[in-house]
Design a protein around this motif. Structure first.
Motif, PDB file in Angstrom:
ATOM      1  N   ILE A  98       2.953   2.324 -15.865  1.00 54.76           N
ATOM      2  CA  ILE A  98       3.564   3.417 -16.630  1.00 54.76           C
ATOM      3  C   ILE A  98       5.012   3.608 -16.206  1.00 54.76           C
ATOM      4  O   ILE A  98       5.922   3.731 -17.039  1.00 54.76           O
ATOM      5  CB  ILE A  98       2.770   4.726 -16.441  1.00 54.76           C
ATOM      6  N   ILE A  99       5.249   3.662 -14.896  1.00 52.36           N
ATOM      7  CA  ILE A  99       6.605   3.919 -14.400  1.00 52.36           C
ATOM      8  C   ILE A  99       7.578   2.848 -14.884  1.00 52.36           C
ATOM      9  O   ILE A  99       8.676   3.157 -15.366  1.00 52.36           O
ATOM     10  CB  ILE A  99       6.605   3.986 -12.860  1.00 52.36           C
ATOM     11  N   LEU A 100       7.196   1.587 -14.796  1.00 54.63           N
ATOM     12  CA  LEU A 100       8.121   0.507 -15.143  1.00 54.63           C
ATOM     13  C   LEU A 100       8.134   0.172 -16.632  1.00 54.63           C
ATOM     14  O   LEU A 100       9.203  -0.084 -17.200  1.00 54.63           O
ATOM     15  CB  LEU A 100       7.777  -0.761 -14.342  1.00 54.63           C
ATOM     16  N   HIS A 101       6.955   0.176 -17.271  1.00 54.86           N
ATOM     17  CA  HIS A 101       6.865  -0.356 -18.634  1.00 54.86           C
ATOM     18  C   HIS A 101       6.303   0.642 -19.645  1.00 54.86           C
ATOM     19  O   HIS A 101       6.172   0.294 -20.821  1.00 54.86           O
ATOM     20  CB  HIS A 101       5.994  -1.621 -18.644  1.00 54.86           C
ATOM     21  N   ASN A 102       5.960   1.844 -19.179  1.00 51.21           N
ATOM     22  CA  ASN A 102       5.360   2.862 -20.052  1.00 51.21           C
ATOM     23  C   ASN A 102       4.130   2.323 -20.767  1.00 51.21           C
ATOM     24  O   ASN A 102       3.900   2.587 -21.945  1.00 51.21           O
ATOM     25  CB  ASN A 102       6.376   3.386 -21.076  1.00 51.21           C
ATOM     26  N   ARG A 103       3.309   1.572 -20.015  1.00 52.67           N
ATOM     27  CA  ARG A 103       2.084   1.002 -20.569  1.00 52.67           C
ATOM     28  C   ARG A 103       0.900   1.339 -19.659  1.00 52.67           C
ATOM     29  O   ARG A 103       0.999   1.226 -18.442  1.00 52.67           O
ATOM     30  CB  ARG A 103       2.184  -0.518 -20.711  1.00 52.67           C
ATOM     31  N   PHE A 104      -0.203   1.713 -20.271  1.00 56.43           N
ATOM     32  CA  PHE A 104      -1.485   1.830 -19.578  1.00 56.43           C
ATOM     33  C   PHE A 104      -2.375   0.773 -20.211  1.00 56.43           C
ATOM     34  O   PHE A 104      -2.765   0.890 -21.369  1.00 56.43           O
ATOM     35  CB  PHE A 104      -2.070   3.233 -19.758  1.00 56.43           C
ATOM     36  N   SER A 105      -2.669  -0.278 -19.471  1.00 52.45           N
ATOM     37  CA  SER A 105      -3.203  -1.497 -20.090  1.00 52.45           C
ATOM     38  C   SER A 105      -4.716  -1.622 -20.028  1.00 52.45           C
ATOM     39  O   SER A 105      -5.269  -2.604 -20.533  1.00 52.45           O
ATOM     40  CB  SER A 105      -2.563  -2.723 -19.427  1.00 52.45           C
ATOM     41  N   THR A 106      -5.401  -0.657 -19.423  1.00 51.07           N
ATOM     42  CA  THR A 106      -6.837  -0.787 -19.219  1.00 51.07           C
ATOM     43  C   THR A 106      -7.595   0.261 -20.025  1.00 51.07           C
ATOM     44  O   THR A 106      -7.219   1.436 -20.025  1.00 51.07           O
ATOM     45  CB  THR A 106      -7.197  -0.609 -17.733  1.00 51.07           C
ATOM     46  N   SER A 107      -8.641  -0.152 -20.694  1.00 51.47           N
ATOM     47  CA  SER A 107      -9.547   0.818 -21.327  1.00 51.47           C
ATOM     48  C   SER A 107     -10.558   1.275 -20.285  1.00 51.47           C
ATOM     49  O   SER A 107     -10.847   0.554 -19.324  1.00 51.47           O
ATOM     50  CB  SER A 107     -10.266   0.186 -22.518  1.00 51.47           C
ATOM     51  N   TYR A 108     -11.097   2.451 -20.454  1.00 48.51           N
ATOM     52  CA  TYR A 108     -12.064   2.963 -19.476  1.00 48.51           C
ATOM     53  C   TYR A 108     -13.103   3.809 -20.198  1.00 48.51           C
ATOM     54  O   TYR A 108     -12.831   4.422 -21.225  1.00 48.51           O
ATOM     55  CB  TYR A 108     -11.362   3.777 -18.387  1.00 48.51           C
ATOM     56  N   SER A 109     -14.313   3.831 -19.628  1.00 49.42           N
ATOM     57  CA  SER A 109     -15.422   4.544 -20.270  1.00 49.42           C
ATOM     58  C   SER A 109     -16.247   5.354 -19.278  1.00 49.42           C
ATOM     59  O   SER A 109     -17.299   5.855 -19.635  1.00 49.42           O
ATOM     60  CB  SER A 109     -16.322   3.555 -21.008  1.00 49.42           C
ATOM     61  N   ARG A 110     -15.793   5.462 -18.039  1.00 51.54           N
ATOM     62  CA  ARG A 110     -16.486   6.221 -16.987  1.00 51.54           C
ATOM     63  C   ARG A 110     -17.953   5.796 -16.852  1.00 51.54           C
ATOM     64  O   ARG A 110     -18.867   6.615 -17.005  1.00 51.54           O
ATOM     65  CB  ARG A 110     -16.418   7.728 -17.270  1.00 51.54           C
ATOM     66  N   PRO A 111     -18.230   4.542 -16.542  1.00 51.00           N
ATOM     67  CA  PRO A 111     -19.616   4.100 -16.439  1.00 51.00           C
ATOM     68  C   PRO A 111     -20.350   4.657 -15.226  1.00 51.00           C
ATOM     69  O   PRO A 111     -21.587   4.584 -15.165  1.00 51.00           O
ATOM     70  CB  PRO A 111     -19.497   2.576 -16.349  1.00 51.00           C
ATOM     71  N   TYR A 112     -19.596   5.185 -14.233  1.00 56.11           N
ATOM     72  CA  TYR A 112     -20.225   5.688 -13.013  1.00 56.11           C
ATOM     73  C   TYR A 112     -19.720   7.090 -12.682  1.00 56.11           C
ATOM     74  O   TYR A 112     -18.604   7.474 -13.033  1.00 56.11           O
ATOM     75  CB  TYR A 112     -19.893   4.791 -11.811  1.00 56.11           C
ATOM     76  N   HIS A 113     -20.561   7.825 -11.969  1.00 49.68           N
ATOM     77  CA  HIS A 113     -20.097   8.950 -11.168  1.00 49.68           C
ATOM     78  C   HIS A 113     -19.652   8.370  -9.828  1.00 49.68           C
ATOM     79  O   HIS A 113     -20.345   7.532  -9.245  1.00 49.68           O
ATOM     80  CB  HIS A 113     -21.223   9.953 -10.889  1.00 49.68           C
ATOM     81  N   SER A 114     -18.506   8.823  -9.334  1.00 48.63           N
ATOM     82  CA  SER A 114     -18.074   8.459  -7.988  1.00 48.63           C
ATOM     83  C   SER A 114     -17.980   9.741  -7.177  1.00 48.63           C
ATOM     84  O   SER A 114     -17.491  10.759  -7.672  1.00 48.63           O
ATOM     85  CB  SER A 114     -16.718   7.755  -8.029  1.00 48.63           C
ATOM     86  N   ALA A 115     -18.452   9.694  -5.937  1.00 47.09           N
ATOM     87  CA  ALA A 115     -18.522  10.909  -5.130  1.00 47.09           C
ATOM     88  C   ALA A 115     -17.880  10.709  -3.767  1.00 47.09           C
ATOM     89  O   ALA A 115     -17.967   9.623  -3.175  1.00 47.09           O
ATOM     90  CB  ALA A 115     -19.971  11.358  -4.953  1.00 47.09           C
ATOM     91  N   TYR A 116     -17.236  11.771  -3.304  1.00 47.17           N
ATOM     92  CA  TYR A 116     -16.781  11.852  -1.916  1.00 47.17           C
ATOM     93  C   TYR A 116     -17.731  12.784  -1.189  1.00 47.17           C
ATOM     94  O   TYR A 116     -17.985  13.912  -1.637  1.00 47.17           O
ATOM     95  CB  TYR A 116     -15.355  12.389  -1.817  1.00 47.17           C
ATOM     96  N   ILE A 117     -18.258  12.326  -0.054  1.00 40.37           N
ATOM     97  CA  ILE A 117     -19.204  13.120   0.738  1.00 40.37           C
ATOM     98  C   ILE A 117     -18.658  13.213   2.157  1.00 40.37           C
ATOM     99  O   ILE A 117     -18.509  12.194   2.842  1.00 40.37           O
ATOM    100  CB  ILE A 117     -20.605  12.480   0.742  1.00 40.37           C
ATOM    101  N   GLY A 118     -18.326  14.414   2.586  1.00 46.18           N
ATOM    102  CA  GLY A 118     -17.701  14.599   3.889  1.00 46.18           C
ATOM    103  C   GLY A 118     -18.661  15.104   4.952  1.00 46.18           C
ATOM    104  O   GLY A 118     -19.650  15.781   4.649  1.00 46.18           O
ATOM    105  N   ARG A 119     -18.345  14.759   6.200  1.00 49.73           N
ATOM    106  CA  ARG A 119     -19.118  15.269   7.348  1.00 49.73           C
ATOM    107  C   ARG A 119     -18.151  15.784   8.404  1.00 49.73           C
ATOM    108  O   ARG A 119     -17.065  15.217   8.595  1.00 49.73           O
ATOM    109  CB  ARG A 119     -19.989  14.170   7.972  1.00 49.73           C
ATOM    110  N   LYS A 120     -18.544  16.861   9.074  1.00 50.73           N
ATOM    111  CA  LYS A 120     -17.752  17.421  10.167  1.00 50.73           C
ATOM    112  C   LYS A 120     -18.478  17.179  11.484  1.00 50.73           C
ATOM    113  O   LYS A 120     -19.692  17.396  11.591  1.00 50.73           O
ATOM    114  CB  LYS A 120     -17.508  18.918   9.940  1.00 50.73           C
ATOM    115  N   PHE A 121     -17.710  16.761  12.479  1.00 47.00           N
ATOM    116  CA  PHE A 121     -18.311  16.293  13.721  1.00 47.00           C
ATOM    117  C   PHE A 121     -19.103  17.373  14.453  1.00 47.00           C
ATOM    118  O   PHE A 121     -20.020  17.056  15.215  1.00 47.00           O
ATOM    119  CB  PHE A 121     -17.232  15.737  14.654  1.00 47.00           C
TER     120      PHE A 121
END
Length: 389
Positions: free
Chosen positions: A304-327
């Motif tokens: 986007i910054i250099l060519h003002n192009r977003f070249s990939t299609s996307y369909s959100r096939p997954y949920h992605s999760a961040y899971i944190g732990r405190k020591f």
């Protein structure tokens, strides 16, 4: 293109922005207070030049660095860090060196929570009632108007740091008697789960990518109670959330930038605007975008910054999760047990830098699944505590 990246080494995963800028043909120029020898090899290779400054908070040093880079490389075309912490510094440098992007005059409506409310209203999005604390009398008058609980947070601040909740007038009085010498914003407490509208716009202000996060609990509770949290991407974005997010992007006229808007979703399914951020969501969320969509958001931003192009299609096939732990918390399962059980679903794990740990934990796991119940089951296992006998 000559692009200056402030603090390109931190957070550690952000070096990938520089890698793709360089690969697509930009001259990538870094400024930071980290000694060059400490930079990871991939970042060193991506930088055309690196200017070390002993203290990033000394603006004169940054001006000298920019002057040096301008002298050697010519006019600077772009500058960013993707960090809330450096947002004001970036705007000052862009203004002083005539670089396209957010300028000093743009900052109040982006940095001040009180002014964000006006922008939400301009976008036709319901927001949390609030007021800047100018006096004890005004604060109490507001409390009588909206009722308790109330939340107080710095009018300019990052995350949930120095945020307080008041259940009654006695607690509010104690806060007012020791009020710090900064503007505080007082707002009505909203009981709801946090959802976000996140994405990237092109040079024309069109959204080329968008996503949404949902949190297991509030960041304020996580920080103040010193508990753990997890959050995940949604595969299907609620229609009202997308509509509200698009109106806010239009109201701010966001161009070739990431954005991160926060909302509350109440028990009766009402959507209420909370805050705006002109950056990617923090922590490892950019990596979560990649895992949820099987693409590379670092490349697409550079494209986007250099060519003002977003070249990939996307369909959100997954949920992605961040899971944190405190020591300090008594977890029922060890790291080895987690990896043995979920080896094929844990895509990444790492220690979390200290400045993020109060909210995100000391250690984090990224997992993905097309099934939301599976995500929650993994989170429950990773964060399960030992029950006292």
């Amino acid at each position: 293109m000559n692009f200056v990246f402030l603090s390109p080494h931190f957070p550690p995963n952000y070096y990938q922005f520089c890698v793709h800028l360089r690969a697509l043909g930009a001259n990538v120029l870094g400024i930071a207070d980290e000694p060059y020898d400490n930079l990871q090899p991939e970042l060193k290779e991506a930088l055309n030049e690196y200017y070390y400054v002993p203290n990033m908070h000394n603006y004169d040093d940054l001006v000298r660095a920019m002057g040096h880079l301008t002298y050697h490389w010519g006019k600077i075309d772009g500058l960013d860090s993707h960090s809330e912490y450096w947002l004001e510094t970036e705007a000052k440098l862009r203004t002083d060196f005539n670089i396209d992007g957010l300028q000093v005059d743009d900052l109040p409506a982006i940095k001040r929570k009180s002014m964000m409310k006006g922008m939400y209203r301009k976008a036709g999005v319901e927001t949390v009632p609030g007021v800047v604390v100018k006096s004890a009398a005004a604060a109490k008058r507001f409390a009588r108007e909206v009722g308790y609980p109330l939340i107080a947070k710095p009018d300019i601040g990052v995350g949930a740091a120095k945020t307080y909740k008041f259940e009654n007038e006695e607690q509010l009085d104690l806060f007012l008697s020791t009020l710090p010498p900064v503007d505080y914003f007082l707002e009505k407490f909203i009981d709801g789960r946090m959802q976000t509208f996140d994405g990237l716009t092109d040079h024309n202000g069109e959204i080329v990518f968008f996503s949404s996060l949902e949190y297991s609990q509030g960041l304020m509770e996580t920080v103040n109670d010193n508990t753990d949290i997890y959050y995940y991407t949604l595969r299907k974005i609620p229609a009202d959330l997308e509509q509200a997010g698009r109106r806010i992007v239009h109201a701010y006229d966001i161009r070739k930038r990431f954005f991160h808007f926060e909302f509350f979703r109440t028990a009766d399914d009402q959507l209420i605007g909370l805050e705006v951020n002109m950056r990617p969501p923090g922590g490892l969320t950019t990596d979560m975008f990649n895992y949820a969509n099987d693409f590379d958001i670092y490349f697409e931003w550079a494209n986007i910054i250099l060519h003002n192009r977003f070249s990939t299609s996307y369909s959100r096939p997954y949920h992605s999760a961040y899971i944190g732990r405190k020591f300090h918390l008594p977890y029922a399962h060890t790291h080895d047990e987690i990896m043995s059980r979920y080896e094929n679903m844990v895509l990444h794990h790492e220690s979390i830098a200290g400045i993020f740990s109060s909210a995100l934990g000391n250690y984090g796991y990224l997992v993905r699944s097309s099934n939301m119940e599976e995500i929650k089951a993994i989170a429950d296992y990773i964060q399960e505590k030992v029950v006292p006998a």
